[in-house]
Write a protein that holds these residues in place. Sequence first.
Motif, PDB file in Angstrom:
ATOM      1  N   UNK A  28      42.895  36.578  45.471  1.00 26.47           N
ATOM      2  CA  UNK A  28      43.208  37.759  44.669  1.00 26.47           C
ATOM      3  C   UNK A  28      44.696  37.893  44.369  1.00 26.47           C
ATOM      4  N   UNK A  29      45.554  37.351  45.204  1.00 30.52           N
ATOM      5  CA  UNK A  29      46.987  37.437  44.963  1.00 30.52           C
ATOM      6  C   UNK A  29      47.564  36.171  44.342  1.00 30.52           C
ATOM      7  N   UNK A  30      46.714  35.235  43.932  1.00 32.74           N
ATOM      8  CA  UNK A  30      47.229  34.008  43.333  1.00 32.74           C
ATOM      9  C   UNK A  30      47.772  34.287  41.935  1.00 32.74           C
ATOM     10  N   UNK A  31      48.733  33.506  41.515  1.00 35.38           N
ATOM     11  CA  UNK A  31      49.369  33.717  40.208  1.00 35.38           C
ATOM     12  C   UNK A  31      48.409  33.430  39.060  1.00 35.38           C
ATOM     13  N   UNK A  32      47.421  32.587  39.284  1.00 26.54           N
ATOM     14  CA  UNK A  32      46.443  32.280  38.234  1.00 26.54           C
ATOM     15  C   UNK A  32      45.607  33.498  37.879  1.00 26.54           C
ATOM     16  N   UNK A  33      45.347  34.375  38.843  1.00 27.31           N
ATOM     17  CA  UNK A  33      44.502  35.542  38.623  1.00 27.31           C
ATOM     18  C   UNK A  33      45.267  36.753  38.121  1.00 27.31           C
ATOM     19  N   UNK A  34      46.594  36.728  38.168  1.00 27.70           N
ATOM     20  CA  UNK A  34      47.402  37.893  37.817  1.00 27.70           C
ATOM     21  C   UNK A  34      47.127  38.377  36.399  1.00 27.70           C
ATOM     22  N   UNK A  35      47.072  37.463  35.441  1.00 24.48           N
ATOM     23  CA  UNK A  35      46.864  37.885  34.051  1.00 24.48           C
ATOM     24  C   UNK A  35      45.477  38.504  33.863  1.00 24.48           C
ATOM     25  N   UNK A  36      44.477  37.954  34.519  1.00 23.88           N
ATOM     26  CA  UNK A  36      43.126  38.510  34.389  1.00 23.88           C
ATOM     27  C   UNK A  36      43.050  39.899  35.006  1.00 23.88           C
ATOM     28  N   UNK A  37      43.675  40.090  36.160  1.00 28.50           N
ATOM     29  CA  UNK A  37      43.663  41.401  36.804  1.00 28.50           C
ATOM     30  C   UNK A  37      44.485  42.413  36.006  1.00 28.50           C
ATOM     31  N   UNK A  38      45.609  41.991  35.438  1.00 30.83           N
ATOM     32  CA  UNK A  38      46.406  42.901  34.609  1.00 30.83           C
ATOM     33  C   UNK A  38      45.623  43.331  33.377  1.00 30.83           C
ATOM     34  N   UNK A  39      44.910  42.391  32.774  1.00 31.74           N
ATOM     35  CA  UNK A  39      44.101  42.709  31.596  1.00 31.74           C
ATOM     36  C   UNK A  39      42.984  43.701  31.955  1.00 31.74           C
ATOM     37  N   UNK A  40      42.341  43.482  33.085  1.00 29.83           N
ATOM     38  CA  UNK A  40      41.281  44.391  33.518  1.00 29.83           C
ATOM     39  C   UNK A  40      41.838  45.778  33.847  1.00 29.83           C
ATOM     40  N   UNK A  41      43.019  45.818  34.449  1.00 27.73           N
ATOM     41  CA  UNK A  41      43.620  47.103  34.802  1.00 27.73           C
ATOM     42  C   UNK A  41      44.022  47.890  33.562  1.00 27.73           C
ATOM     43  N   UNK A  42      44.473  47.217  32.523  1.00 28.13           N
ATOM     44  CA  UNK A  42      44.923  47.899  31.318  1.00 28.13           C
ATOM     45  C   UNK A  42      43.799  48.120  30.309  1.00 28.13           C
ATOM     46  N   UNK A  43      42.612  47.599  30.566  1.00 29.88           N
ATOM     47  CA  UNK A  43      41.515  47.736  29.607  1.00 29.88           C
ATOM     48  C   UNK A  43      41.071  49.187  29.448  1.00 29.88           C
ATOM     49  N   UNK A  44      41.309  50.009  30.447  1.00 27.40           N
ATOM     50  CA  UNK A  44      40.906  51.411  30.361  1.00 27.40           C
ATOM     51  C   UNK A  44      41.739  52.160  29.323  1.00 27.40           C
TER      52      UNK A  44
END
Length: 70
Positions: A28-44
Amino acid sequence: MITIDYGTLRGLVALLILALFIVIVVWSYSKKRKSAFDEAANSIFEEDTETETELKHSDKNNKQETNNNV
């Protein structure tokens, strides 16, 4: 035949759960997942006009009917 007592089995299960927890945290803290998590967080915050239009339209059609026979 190998015999494992209850305490050893509990210890192995605890180590397995700890290893699984560490793998999930690293993933969950890997750099590869950062963009996907940021996108999911901002989707709201993204507006979806089609969904809003559909919700407004369905609200008009789904008015609760009252029972006048009471």
